[in-house]
Enzyme design. Structure first.
Site, PDB file in Angstrom:
ATOM      1  CG  LEU A 151      -0.330   0.013   2.623  1.00 51.28           C
ATOM      2  CD1 LEU A 151       0.156   1.376   3.049  1.00 51.28           C
ATOM      3  CD2 LEU A 151      -1.367  -0.498   3.602  1.00 51.28           C
ATOM      4  CB  CYS A 258       8.872   2.746   1.252  1.00 46.79           C
ATOM      5  SG  CYS A 258       7.618   2.737   2.539  1.00 46.79           S
TER       6      CYS A 258
HETATM    7  C1  UGA Z   1       5.779   3.135  -1.743  1.00 41.32           C
HETATM    8  C2  UGA Z   1       5.220   2.156  -2.783  1.00 41.32           C
HETATM    9  O1  UGA Z   1       4.576   2.886  -3.851  1.00 41.32           O
HETATM   10  C3  UGA Z   1       4.207   1.196  -2.165  1.00 41.32           C
HETATM   11  O2  UGA Z   1       3.789   0.236  -3.128  1.00 41.32           O
HETATM   12  C4  UGA Z   1       4.893   0.467  -0.985  1.00 41.32           C
HETATM   13  O3  UGA Z   1       3.986  -0.414  -0.320  1.00 41.32           O
HETATM   14  C5  UGA Z   1       5.388   1.498   0.018  1.00 41.32           C
HETATM   15  O4  UGA Z   1       6.330   2.383  -0.654  1.00 41.32           O
HETATM   16  C6  UGA Z   1       6.066   0.756   1.134  1.00 41.32           C
HETATM   17  O5  UGA Z   1       7.076   0.079   0.894  1.00 41.32           O
HETATM   18  O6  UGA Z   1       5.529   0.754   2.269  1.00 41.32           O
HETATM   19  P1  UGA Z   1       4.903   5.417  -0.605  1.00 41.32           P
HETATM   20  O7  UGA Z   1       6.303   5.565  -0.089  1.00 41.32           O
HETATM   21  O8  UGA Z   1       3.756   5.580   0.326  1.00 41.32           O
HETATM   22  O9  UGA Z   1       4.706   3.953  -1.278  1.00 41.32           O
HETATM   23  O10 UGA Z   1       4.704   6.529  -1.728  1.00 41.32           O
HETATM   24  P2  UGA Z   1       4.713   6.607  -3.328  1.00 41.32           P
HETATM   25  O11 UGA Z   1       3.416   7.139  -3.772  1.00 41.32           O
HETATM   26  O12 UGA Z   1       5.187   5.366  -3.937  1.00 41.32           O
HETATM   27  O13 UGA Z   1       5.795   7.773  -3.556  1.00 41.32           O
HETATM   28  C7  UGA Z   1       7.165   7.599  -3.192  1.00 41.32           C
HETATM   29  C8  UGA Z   1       7.988   8.768  -3.699  1.00 41.32           C
HETATM   30  O14 UGA Z   1       8.089   8.738  -5.124  1.00 41.32           O
HETATM   31  C9  UGA Z   1       7.415  10.139  -3.349  1.00 41.32           C
HETATM   32  O15 UGA Z   1       8.481  10.982  -2.985  1.00 41.32           O
HETATM   33  C10 UGA Z   1       6.781  10.603  -4.631  1.00 41.32           C
HETATM   34  O16 UGA Z   1       6.704  12.013  -4.765  1.00 41.32           O
HETATM   35  C11 UGA Z   1       7.743  10.022  -5.652  1.00 41.32           C
HETATM   36  N1  UGA Z   1       7.120   9.854  -6.991  1.00 41.32           N
HETATM   37  C12 UGA Z   1       6.074   9.009  -7.141  1.00 41.32           C
HETATM   38  C13 UGA Z   1       7.639  10.546  -8.075  1.00 41.32           C
HETATM   39  O17 UGA Z   1       8.619  11.318  -7.954  1.00 41.32           O
HETATM   40  N2  UGA Z   1       7.057  10.372  -9.307  1.00 41.32           N
HETATM   41  C14 UGA Z   1       6.000   9.552  -9.496  1.00 41.32           C
HETATM   42  O18 UGA Z   1       5.520   9.435 -10.657  1.00 41.32           O
HETATM   43  C15 UGA Z   1       5.497   8.844  -8.385  1.00 41.32           C
END
Ligand code: UGA
Length: 440
Positions: A151, A258
């Site tokens: 998630l 994460c």
């Molecule tokens: C992430 C994973 O997406 C989940 O599947 C996983 O379960 C979770 O880690 C975990 O291991 O518990 P999360 O850290 O909540 O989830 O957030 P994300 O939405 O994945 O974003 C992570 C980072 O990537 C953020 O800094 C976000 O801004 C960045 N991001 C995301 C981008 O720079 N570009 C994108 O297109 C998407």
């Protein structure tokens, strides 16, 4: 079924709430007494959409209760989920202290046939060690399974109710059948693989997603130099079904609790088995240096920030959460202070500056929290859109344009319309858009 969920971070509370919603009797267990007392009142220690309602519903039906008492919860439970934190050291080595101490407490009160499911992210191959230390405490045969969590913060409740898949790491068919039946109402594909594959799959999924972001950020950086526009490049590639249009939007790099941690740990595992020169090292280095590189570039374009007043919009690591772990603001604010800005006005819909690690910074007096976007941007020489909270993206920046200043605006998530901002008189800067070059 009676279930205990150990650890009341966002994974633990959401898991407990959703299983209570499915009709099970659930204990949410944590060693933090204050947290447990608040949770039993329906007060959450963090912000997560839909979670408060879920917890309140569980408390009301009495299917959900929070406790610090292993001795009460574990002898009653057929399934025990371990959702405690696994922080990593600077080297990338995983600290398993919290998982181990939870497992040892569980072992003391474990009933025959109960299943212990590790949701915490742990290194592949950890189960032999976990089973050994537990078996030294109990005569009951220990049944361990892995069920990694996929998630995302900010959409944790809906993604737990409707997961993309449920991965159950076990070679024991009895354990698999019970866990499959438990998860079946969620309607997701359920697969049985080995515990080590489940654990590796969790790291690999996060590292792959971080790779997509790192890749597109590198392409965006190249666009800055060759007249291409990253948004058009993304569009042109996304039609290929092997690539798709999702999860690779450029910015200042990935943050949160994460991706940075899991990539660092994979780099560490790789080094420990002899792959010193590995992709995870390079990705980590690129991501860590990104904010400074982009801001250095911005400073050249705007002619420095010495003595300026700057608005920083967004303190969380992404929208819809108040989590500031590895949030860009934590690097951007010290950088700006070091470059001589006079004042920084921050705004975030959920995060209070006083609750960030930044609160102890020696120059905190120069940083003030605003109660709304207009106030943060008032008389600012520069505005930095750091996090794409809907209200930050939808705000009419032309309304607060101060004509007596040469105001610049860095859109670090490529969310705004360059033409509209430019027409309003801003020097508009973003990530990998040709706009930066051709319209300055
Ligand atoms: C992430 C994973 O997406 C989940 O599947 C996983 O379960 C979770 O880690 C975990 O291991 O518990 P999360 O850290 O909540 O989830 O957030 P994300 O939405 O994945 O974003 C992570 C980072 O990537 C953020 O800094 C976000 O801004 C960045 N991001 C995301 C981008 O720079 N570009 C994108 O297109 C998407």
């Amino acid at each position: 079924m009676t279930i205990t969920v150990i650890g009341t971070g966002f994974v633990g509370v959401v898991t407990a709430g959703v299983f209570a919603e499915l009709g099970h009797q659930v204990y949410g267990l944590d060693i933090d007494q204050k947290k447990i007392a608040s949770l039993n009142q329906g007060d959450l220690p963090f912000f997560e959409p839909e979670l408060k309602e879920l917890v309140l519903a569980g408390l009301q039906t009495k299917r959900l209760q929070f406790t610090t008492d292993y001795q009460v919860a574990i002898p009653d439970s057929q399934v025990i989920f371990v959702c405690v934190g696994t922080p990593s050291a600077d080297s990338g080595a995983v600290d398993l202290t919290y998982v181990e101490s939870a497992l040892l407490e569980v072992a003391k009160y474990l009933i025959p046939e109960a299943i212990v499911v590790v949701k915490s992210t742990v290194p592949p191959g950890s189960f032999d060690h976990f089973a050994k230390i537990m078996q030294e405490v109990t005569k009951v045969p220990v049944a361990l399974a892995s069920a990694p969590e996929f998630l995302r913060e900010g959409s944790a409740v809906s993604e737990t109710r409707h997961p993309s898949r449920v991965v159950i790491g076990t070679t024991d068919d009895r354990v698999f059948t019970i866990l499959r039946n438990l998860h079946q109402p969620l309607g997701a594909p359920i697969l049985q693989i080995s515990p080590a594959s489940a654990q590796m799959g969790k790291y690999a999924a996060n590292a792959y997603l971080a790779t997509r972001i790192t890749f597109i950020n590198q392409i965006a950086d190249l666009c800055q130099h060759n007249g291409a526009d990253i948004e058009e490049v993304i569009k042109s590639m996304g039609f290929d079904p092997r690539i798709g249009n999702h999860f690779w939007y450029p910015g200042l790099g990935y943050g949160g609790s994460c991706f940075p941690k899991d990539v660092k740990e994979l780099a560490y595992f790789s080094r420990t088995v002899g792959y010193g020169d590995n992709w995870f090292n390079s990705m980590q280095e690129f991501n860590e240096g990104r904010i400074t590189r982009i801001l250095d570039d911005v400073l050249v374009k705007v002619g420095g920030v010495d003595g300026q007043k700057i608005a920083v919009l967004g303190l969380s690591f992404k929208p819809n959460t108040d989590d500031t772990r590895e949030a860009p603001a934590l690097k951007v604010i010290p950088y700006l202070l070091q470059k001589g800005v006079a004042q920084i006005q921050v705004y975030d819909p959920q995060v209070q500056l006083s609750r960030t690690p930044f609160a102890n910074h020696s120059e905190i007096d120069q940083v003030n929290q605003s109660t709304n976007i207009a106030q943060a941007c008032q008389d600012a020489d520069g505005i930095i859109l750091l996090i794409e909270w809907p209200e930050i993206v939808e705000f009419e920046y032309s309304q607060i344009r101060n004509k007596s200043k040469n105001q610049w605006l860095l859109d670090a998530r490529n969310q705004l319309d360059p033409q509209a901002l430019s027409d309003a008189g801003f020097q508009y800067l973003s990530i990998g858009r040709t706009w930066n070059k051709s319209h300055e």
